[in-house]
Write an enzyme that holds these catalytic residues in place. Sequence first.
Site, PDB file in Angstrom:
ATOM      1  N   HIS A  97      -2.298   2.585   8.890  1.00  0.00           N
ATOM      2  CA  HIS A  97      -2.507   2.582  10.133  1.00  0.00           C
ATOM      3  C   HIS A  97      -1.116   2.634  11.287  1.00  0.00           C
ATOM      4  O   HIS A  97      -0.454   2.010  10.966  1.00  0.00           O
ATOM      5  CB  HIS A  97      -3.336   1.399  10.613  1.00  0.00           C
ATOM      6  CG  HIS A  97      -3.788   1.528  11.934  1.00  0.00           C
ATOM      7  ND1 HIS A  97      -3.430   0.526  12.983  1.00  0.00           N
ATOM      8  CD2 HIS A  97      -4.695   2.287  12.742  1.00  0.00           C
ATOM      9  CE1 HIS A  97      -4.122   0.879  14.235  1.00  0.00           C
ATOM     10  NE2 HIS A  97      -4.580   2.162  13.875  1.00  0.00           N
ATOM     11  N   SER A  98      -1.491   3.897  11.971  1.00  0.00           N
ATOM     12  CA  SER A  98      -0.459   4.044  12.986  1.00  0.00           C
ATOM     13  C   SER A  98       0.929   3.990  12.150  1.00  0.00           C
ATOM     14  O   SER A  98       1.093   5.055  11.347  1.00  0.00           O
ATOM     15  CB  SER A  98      -0.320   2.611  14.002  1.00  0.00           C
ATOM     16  OG  SER A  98       0.322   3.320  15.162  1.00  0.00           O
ATOM     17  N   TYR A  99       1.899   3.236  12.822  1.00  0.00           N
ATOM     18  CA  TYR A  99       3.115   3.405  12.041  1.00  0.00           C
ATOM     19  C   TYR A  99       3.291   2.958  10.625  1.00  0.00           C
ATOM     20  O   TYR A  99       4.186   3.499   9.960  1.00  0.00           O
ATOM     21  CB  TYR A  99       4.254   2.262  12.825  1.00  0.00           C
ATOM     22  CG  TYR A  99       5.534   1.839  11.934  1.00  0.00           C
ATOM     23  CD1 TYR A  99       6.342   2.547  11.757  1.00  0.00           C
ATOM     24  CD2 TYR A  99       5.644   0.609  11.469  1.00  0.00           C
ATOM     25  CE1 TYR A  99       7.717   2.523  11.552  1.00  0.00           C
ATOM     26  CE2 TYR A  99       6.647   0.301  10.810  1.00  0.00           C
ATOM     27  CZ  TYR A  99       7.884   1.285  10.690  1.00  0.00           C
ATOM     28  OH  TYR A  99       8.988   0.883  10.002  1.00  0.00           O
TER      29      TYR A  99
END
Length: 264
Positions: A97-99
């Site tokens: 998720h995300s980074y």
Amino acid sequence: MRINTIVKLTAVALGFTLAGAGCAGAEPGPAPAKPTIVLVHGAFAESSSWNGVLDNLNQQGLTSIAVGNPLRSVSGDADTVRSVVASIDGPVVLVGHSYGGQVISQVHDPKVKGLVYVAAFAPEEGETIGELSGKFPGSTLGDTLDKVALPDGSTDLYIQPAKFHQQFAADVPADRAALDARTQRPLNDRALNGKSGAPNWKNVPSWFIFPDTDYNIPVAAHRFMAERAGSRATVEIKGASHALTVSQPGAVAKVIGEAARAVG
């Protein structure tokens, strides 16, 4: 929800192989092992952000684990995930998720059979997540950040609690968003500015799911990264926030399950 799927037909998919032709009486081999799902959270979150997804994967009969991502540096965080993968017997599907998407892209291990990007970065070699989020208009993250200087000369970044709900989790109930704001883990600026090495999405199949109302990563960036990576299936959630793992755990788990079945 919009789904774009790439389907590849092979001899196996059609129900036969050259080796199996004319061998109807042969004993069936052991069933292939189901992949273990390794979930990697991103900045301003922590491993419990996957709780709803974990419950959904368990209902699908899939084994999963949420890893604590240090959020200190791209290489160091990838080493942490790589160590977890090394401890697992059998195939693995990595989910970021995300980074966390940048982190899973750096884990080159033959056990890794698939990658799932959940509102996540999928950088090319030499790119940073800061560059990718600024490549297209729409991110308002920079205006919400507090900075904390550390003794080693680096800086930790937090989303200001008063701005967390709107910035990160607009479709999450206010009381849950307030709790998540108080338990967020900071992203170090060395991770923010860390350049990616050669990404593993060039070697293994990938799946993407993301919101069309993401104030951290512009939706145009999500679409660009999914197309560039040759996503097997791209799912876009209308009206959802960056906190997709919390607000849409069923949809996220559905894509992960499809990936697991495709590679398992």
